[in-house]
Design a protein around this motif. Structure first.
Motif, PDB file in Angstrom:
ATOM      1  N   GLY A 187       0.950  -1.399  -0.397  1.00 21.01           N
ATOM      2  CA  GLY A 187      -0.136   0.035   0.493  1.00 21.01           C
ATOM      3  C   GLY A 187       0.619   1.592   0.213  1.00 21.01           C
ATOM      4  O   GLY A 187       0.197   2.382   0.721  1.00 21.01           O
ATOM      5  N   VAL A 198       5.943  -3.859   6.374  1.00 21.76           N
ATOM      6  CA  VAL A 198       5.637  -2.452   6.774  1.00 21.76           C
ATOM      7  C   VAL A 198       4.647  -1.761   7.423  1.00 21.76           C
ATOM      8  O   VAL A 198       3.640  -2.589   6.870  1.00 21.76           O
ATOM      9  N   VAL A 199       4.356  -1.158   8.276  1.00 16.40           N
ATOM     10  CA  VAL A 199       3.188  -1.793   9.089  1.00 16.40           C
ATOM     11  C   VAL A 199       3.093  -0.038  10.085  1.00 16.40           C
ATOM     12  O   VAL A 199       4.224   0.981  10.378  1.00 16.40           O
ATOM     13  N   TRP A 200       2.199   0.549  10.055  1.00 21.47           N
ATOM     14  CA  TRP A 200       1.535   1.050  11.678  1.00 21.47           C
ATOM     15  C   TRP A 200       1.866   1.580  12.331  1.00 21.47           C
ATOM     16  O   TRP A 200       1.554   0.018  13.150  1.00 21.47           O
ATOM     17  N   HIS A 254     -10.855   4.986   8.907  1.00 18.25           N
ATOM     18  CA  HIS A 254      -9.652   5.785   9.123  1.00 18.25           C
ATOM     19  C   HIS A 254      -9.836   7.612   7.932  1.00 18.25           C
ATOM     20  O   HIS A 254      -8.831   7.477   7.215  1.00 18.25           O
ATOM     21  N   SER A 309       1.691  -7.079   9.784  1.00 16.43           N
ATOM     22  CA  SER A 309       0.149  -6.785   9.428  1.00 16.43           C
ATOM     23  C   SER A 309      -1.122  -7.113  10.636  1.00 16.43           C
ATOM     24  O   SER A 309      -0.914  -8.116  10.554  1.00 16.43           O
ATOM     25  N   SER A 310      -1.533  -6.001  11.624  1.00 19.17           N
ATOM     26  CA  SER A 310      -2.972  -6.639  12.028  1.00 19.17           C
ATOM     27  C   SER A 310      -4.199  -6.628  11.717  1.00 19.17           C
ATOM     28  O   SER A 310      -5.623  -7.666  11.370  1.00 19.17           O
ATOM     29  N   THR A 311      -3.729  -6.115  10.110  1.00 20.48           N
ATOM     30  CA  THR A 311      -4.493  -5.705   8.783  1.00 20.48           C
ATOM     31  C   THR A 311      -4.989  -7.406   7.660  1.00 20.48           C
ATOM     32  O   THR A 311      -5.883  -7.966   7.771  1.00 20.48           O
ATOM     33  N   HIS A 339      -1.974   7.249  14.762  1.00 19.48           N
ATOM     34  CA  HIS A 339      -2.933   7.085  13.722  1.00 19.48           C
ATOM     35  C   HIS A 339      -3.257   8.136  12.606  1.00 19.48           C
ATOM     36  O   HIS A 339      -2.484   9.310  12.928  1.00 19.48           O
ATOM     37  N   HIS A 340      -3.094   7.858  11.101  1.00 17.42           N
ATOM     38  CA  HIS A 340      -3.090   8.477   9.970  1.00 17.42           C
ATOM     39  C   HIS A 340      -4.693   7.974   9.447  1.00 17.42           C
ATOM     40  O   HIS A 340      -5.381   7.373   9.763  1.00 17.42           O
ATOM     41  N   THR A 373      -5.820   7.793   6.162  1.00 18.37           N
ATOM     42  CA  THR A 373      -6.016   7.519   4.579  1.00 18.37           C
ATOM     43  C   THR A 373      -6.869   8.093   3.343  1.00 18.37           C
ATOM     44  O   THR A 373      -6.938   7.091   2.756  1.00 18.37           O
ATOM     45  N   ARG A 432       1.513   5.917   0.792  1.00 21.39           N
ATOM     46  CA  ARG A 432       0.770   5.668   1.307  1.00 21.39           C
ATOM     47  C   ARG A 432       0.010   7.342   1.993  1.00 21.39           C
ATOM     48  O   ARG A 432       0.821   8.517   1.774  1.00 21.39           O
TER      49      ARG A 432
END
Ligand code: APR
Length: 241
Positions: free
Chosen positions: A151, A195-197, A213, A186-188, A201-202, A204, A154
């Motif tokens: 993704g 690479v994860v957040w 989000h 990634s928890s999603t 929080h952003h 998107t 971003r």
């Protein structure tokens, strides 16, 4: 040499307490009057003048005052990014400058002359984060193994208001300190080594909020300010040194 430096960091922000409080150590959960179970380094030899931290040493953080086994704190430090900073495990007070493990990349900022839902009186700020796949460093979960980037680039949005611009300045500090992303699972998607957040929080989604989000979200700027603060990024970081 690195174990000596780690001890210096502990001693910089904790002082040995003489009378041991009748409390448990928040790291090992054992009583402070019992020694720490962590034997991280060989006992100091006579030649070094007994400099090593002893298993029964109880330390108190200089600002928040929380007490714990100094060797337990040393073990926690050695298990982290070892960047010279400490975080109190009780109240999360940060000593020094916390940094993260975000891989190399680019943060770009643009202004967009369009209002975001919930912020009718100003335009928007667009942040574009670009990170390319690479090889994990020693600070990552699987050093030497590749990591992926999903993704990216971003695209993220902030209102171009006074508060939004303040958040932007703090996000720049967080980016410099490698705190915006990390390498992990990634928890999603469940994908590991990607690479994860990293808990800041952003937004998107710009003009809708299908993912949760997006906008409107009246609490967003306050929430992200407290997420930044919990990583040690506050308005104080913007003042001239
Ligand atoms: N936008 C912004 N933040 C998100 C999104 C999203 N679409 N999805 C999850 N998050 C937040 C989560 O609320 C959580 O706090 O990111 C944090 C970490 O979640 P992970 O799923 O581990 O993060 P990651 O894999 O990096 O991203 C999930 O975010 O930007 C999108 O393209 C990205 O689809 C991906 C999604």
């Amino acid at each position: 040499a690195s174990s000596q430096r780690a001890e210096e960091v502990i001693r910089r922000y904790m002082e040995v307490v003489p009378g041991v409080p009748d409390e448990d150590c928040i790291i090992c959960m054992d009583q402070l009057s019992n020694p720490s179970g962590y034997e991280t380094q060989p006992p100091a030899t006579a030649g070094e003048g007994g400099q090593g931290i002893l298993p029964d040493a109880v330390g108190k953080f200089v600002k928040c005052g929380h007490t714990l086994h100094m060797l337990c704190m040393l073990a926690m430090y050695n298990n982290g990014t070892k960047d010279g900073s400490l975080q109190c495990p009780s109240c999360k007070t940060i000593y020094g400058e916390k940094t993260g493990t975000q891989p190399k990349g680019k943060m770009e900022i643009y202004s967009i002359p369009q209002a975001l839902p919930g912020h009718p009186d100003c335009g928007a700020i667009q942040i574009i984060y670009s990170i390319l796949p690479g090889i994990q460093g020693p600070e990552h979960p699987n050093p030497g193994q590749p990591f992926t980037c999903r993704g990216f680039p971003r695209f993220c949005f902030l209102p171009d208001s006074d508060k939004g611009r303040k958040v932007l300045e703090l996000l720049k500090v967080a980016w410099m300190r490698r705190l915006i992303f990390t390498v992990g699972t990634s928890s999603t998607t469940g994908e590991p080594d990607t690479v994860v957040w990293n808990g800041i929080h952003h937004k998107t989604e710009m003009m809708s909020n299908l993912s949760g989000h997006g906008f409107p979200d009246p609490n967003y700027l306050d929430n992200v300010l407290s997420e930044l603060a919990s990583q040690g990024v506050t308005e104080d970081c913007l003042k001239a040194p």
